[in-house]
Design a protein around this motif. Structure first.
Motif, PDB file in Angstrom:
ATOM      1  N   SER A  82       0.809  -1.041   0.011  1.00 52.97           N
ATOM      2  CA  SER A  82      -0.008   0.017   0.070  1.00 52.97           C
ATOM      3  C   SER A  82       0.849   1.296   0.090  1.00 52.97           C
ATOM      4  O   SER A  82       1.965   1.115   0.362  1.00 52.97           O
ATOM      5  CB  SER A  82      -0.877   0.173   1.167  1.00 52.97           C
ATOM      6  OG  SER A  82      -0.135   0.034   2.138  1.00 52.97           O
ATOM      7  N   THR A  87      -3.531   2.423   5.008  1.00 52.64           N
ATOM      8  CA  THR A  87      -4.342   1.395   4.067  1.00 52.64           C
ATOM      9  C   THR A  87      -3.496  -0.151   4.285  1.00 52.64           C
ATOM     10  O   THR A  87      -2.392  -0.297   4.063  1.00 52.64           O
ATOM     11  CB  THR A  87      -3.999   1.833   2.498  1.00 52.64           C
ATOM     12  OG1 THR A  87      -4.695   3.342   2.510  1.00 52.64           O
ATOM     13  CG2 THR A  87      -4.883   1.029   1.777  1.00 52.64           C
ATOM     14  N   VAL A 121      -2.667   0.851  -4.007  1.00 53.27           N
ATOM     15  CA  VAL A 121      -2.304  -0.423  -3.540  1.00 53.27           C
ATOM     16  C   VAL A 121      -1.831  -1.068  -4.825  1.00 53.27           C
ATOM     17  O   VAL A 121      -2.344  -1.121  -5.937  1.00 53.27           O
ATOM     18  CB  VAL A 121      -3.310  -1.455  -3.165  1.00 53.27           C
ATOM     19  CG1 VAL A 121      -2.890  -2.815  -2.598  1.00 53.27           C
ATOM     20  CG2 VAL A 121      -3.817  -1.098  -1.666  1.00 53.27           C
TER      21      VAL A 121
END
Length: 150
Positions: A82, A87, A121
């Motif tokens: 990420s 995240t 991502v």
């Protein structure tokens, strides 16, 4: 000599007409096209960028990306990285077989964040498409003032 030439011509002609085994084809459900992809071929459905819209800051926002192997060989996800510590992606490391799909869940912690947010991502695998970049974005507003208080 003519007999030998006829035998050779017949042999090579027969070999040229013999069908060659081909790898299975996968049909893309969106385009309807068949993909006889050699190797592993990872594709994202419905898209590689999702929006969570506008919402108050605070808590976890979740997105799900569907990964599909459109190739003839299994896809092996090596790493999912990420763009920030806020995240986190959950993924399965088991090989993704030809024609199969799998969901990759991305969770974004919005605590203390305000304004336009963009998080990414990167999915690294043995896919011939190279790394996949998945993005997740939206706008975070100040949380509403608490009415329970002093």
């Amino acid at each position: 000599m003519k007999t030998l030439l006829l035998i050779l011509a017949g042999t090579f002609g027969f070999q040229a007409a013999t069908p060659v085994a081909s790898k299975p084809q996968i049909q893309d459900p969106q385009s309807g096209l068949n993909y006889p992809q050699p190797g592993a071929f990872l594709k994202v459905y419905p898209q590689d960028n999702l929006s969570f819209g506008t919402r108050p800051s605070g808590g976890i926002v979740e997105a799900s990306f569907t990964l599909k192997n459109m190739g003839a060989d299994p896809v092996i996800i090596r790493d999912v990285q990420s763009s920030c510590g806020c995240t986190v992606a959950q993924f399965n490391r088991q090989p993704l077989k030809m024609g199969n799909s799998r969901t990759l869940v991305v969770r974004f912690n919005t605590d203390g964040r305000i304004g336009q947010q963009n998080t990414k991502v990167v999915v690294r695998s043995n896919s011939t498409t190279g790394p996949l970049v998945l993005s997740f974005s939206g706008i975070l507003e100040e949380p509403a003032a608490s009415t329970t208080g002093k």
